[in-house]
Design a protein around this motif. Structure first.
Motif, PDB file in Angstrom:
ATOM      1  N   ARG A   1       0.826  -1.210   0.000  1.00  0.00           N
ATOM      2  CA  ARG A   1       0.000   0.000   0.000  1.00  0.00           C
ATOM      3  C   ARG A   1       0.860   1.259   0.000  1.00  0.00           C
ATOM      4  N   GLU A   2       2.176   1.091   0.033  1.00  0.00           N
ATOM      5  CA  GLU A   2       3.157   2.172  -0.069  1.00  0.00           C
ATOM      6  C   GLU A   2       2.920   3.318   0.927  1.00  0.00           C
ATOM      7  N   PRO A   3       2.842   3.007   2.224  1.00  0.00           N
ATOM      8  CA  PRO A   3       2.667   4.093   3.202  1.00  0.00           C
ATOM      9  C   PRO A   3       3.863   5.040   3.180  1.00  0.00           C
ATOM     10  N   ALA A   4       3.588   6.319   3.303  1.00  0.00           N
ATOM     11  CA  ALA A   4       4.632   7.337   3.161  1.00  0.00           C
ATOM     12  C   ALA A   4       5.727   7.200   4.209  1.00  0.00           C
ATOM     13  N   GLY A   5       5.393   6.706   5.414  1.00  0.00           N
ATOM     14  CA  GLY A   5       6.368   6.678   6.485  1.00  0.00           C
ATOM     15  C   GLY A   5       7.247   5.443   6.536  1.00  0.00           C
ATOM     16  N   LEU A   6       7.022   4.475   5.667  1.00  0.00           N
ATOM     17  CA  LEU A   6       7.750   3.206   5.763  1.00  0.00           C
ATOM     18  C   LEU A   6       9.166   3.356   5.213  1.00  0.00           C
ATOM     19  N   ALA A   7      10.152   3.320   6.117  1.00  0.00           N
ATOM     20  CA  ALA A   7      11.551   3.475   5.709  1.00  0.00           C
ATOM     21  C   ALA A   7      12.152   2.169   5.220  1.00  0.00           C
ATOM     22  N   SER A   8      11.752   1.044   5.854  1.00  0.00           N
ATOM     23  CA  SER A   8      12.218  -0.270   5.408  1.00  0.00           C
ATOM     24  C   SER A   8      11.349  -1.341   6.032  1.00  0.00           C
ATOM     25  N   LEU A   9      11.464  -2.551   5.481  1.00  0.00           N
ATOM     26  CA  LEU A   9      10.663  -3.684   5.931  1.00  0.00           C
ATOM     27  C   LEU A   9      11.553  -4.905   6.083  1.00  0.00           C
ATOM     28  N   ALA A  10      11.451  -5.581   7.237  1.00  0.00           N
ATOM     29  CA  ALA A  10      12.118  -6.870   7.439  1.00  0.00           C
ATOM     30  C   ALA A  10      11.042  -7.946   7.520  1.00  0.00           C
TER      31      ALA A  10
END
Length: 300
Positions: free
Chosen positions: A122-131
């Motif tokens: 959903r490409e949230p604006a605040g997501l810097a990275s995902l593990a």
């Protein structure tokens, strides 16, 4: 030493319990980390040791119990259609908004990694990275992987599983003992099981609505609302830097998580030798070292 504070926030017709662990010496530029637990329905307890990242990396760490389990509101009488990924995406967004997190990292383990992927597409604006940790990209891949690993169990264990499943006696001690053989090989190789894992498991068994409704009776039989779930075709929508980790003996076999690596542009993977599904409990220091390095690379 870090400081942990617990509270609740309103969500739907109830509340979500959360805990914020704040480092005494925050590192400039270190973004907060939001941790998503698995199950579905296991609550955060078995991931408690990730709070150590606050002291080790100087970043705030947020745990929360997803709706329907742990210390959050339980809804055993809710309609089946309540228990779908969108509920938990909405809850995540409510947690982030309540805490005022403008930019953050997300770590999801098992179902939590699946939820993390649902959030990331959903490409949230605040997501810097995902593990994404120990997670499948589709439930069919998960079921196929479990069947493959089950076929490698000792013959007497396989026979006990089949016999009791055929007779409908999956609560029999012999059946439970046979499933334990699988768990000790592919779920958590620390024997006896760590207290944090037992705490999560006991609360889930006491009120198993979320697990039984979304998954099913155990790891071998996915008959719930998630049975047809897949995110494989949506992965190109993920723009956040992504780390995919698994254990060498993980019930999330390589075939289950490889689509994350193939489908997300720039995704990287790391396999922990000798570990299984609960890598963070089996090799806690090394696990935290690996994910901490990834988050540090993407704080800017």
């Amino acid at each position: 030493m870090s400081t942990s504070t617990a509270a609740t926030l309103p969500f739907r017709d109830g509340h979500t319990w959360y805990q914020v662990t704040t480092p005494d010496e925050p590192r400039p530029g270190a973004l907060p980390l939001v941790v998503l637990h698995g199950g579905p329905g296991m609550a955060h307890d078995y991931l408690r040791n990730l709070a150590a990242l606050a002291d080790e990396t100087g970043r705030t760490v947020v745990h929360y119990d997803q709706f329907g389990c742990g210390r959050s509101s339980h809804r055993p009488d809710a309609p089946v259609e309540t228990w779908v990924p969108q509920l938990f995406v909405d809850e995540f967004e409510a947690v982030v908004a309540h805490l005022g997190l403008e930019r953050f990292h997300v770590l999801g383990q098992s179902w939590g990694g699946m939820l993390g992927a649902e959030i990331a597409v959903r490409e949230p604006a605040g997501l810097a990275s995902l593990a994404i940790c120990n997670s499948p990209a589709s439930m069919q891949l998960w079921v196929d992987g479990a069947a493959e690993l089950r076929a490698q169990l000792p013959a007497d264990v396989q026979e006990a599983l089949l016999r009791h499943e055929g007779a409908g006696t999956t609560g029999d001690p012999e059946y439970l003992a046979a499933t334990q053989v699988f768990y000790e090989r592919h779920v958590c190789r620390v024997v006896p099981m760590p207290r944090d894992f037992i705490d999560s498991e006991e609360q889930m068994e006491a009120e198993p609505t979320v697990y039984h409704t979304m998954n099913g009776p155990n790891e071998f039989h996915v008959i719930g609302t998630m049975r047809d779930w897949t995110i494989v075709d949506r992965l190109p929508s993920v723009t956040a830097p992504t780390l995919v980790v698994a254990g060498e003996h993980d019930e999330a076999t390589p075939a289950t998580w490889q689509p994350f690596v193939d489908g997300i542009d720039g995704a990287v993977s790391h396999v922990f030798p000798g570990a299984s599904h609960c890598t963070h409990l089996e090799q806690p220091e090394e696990f935290r070292r690996v994910v901490a390095g990834f988050f540090a690379d993407h704080d800017a």
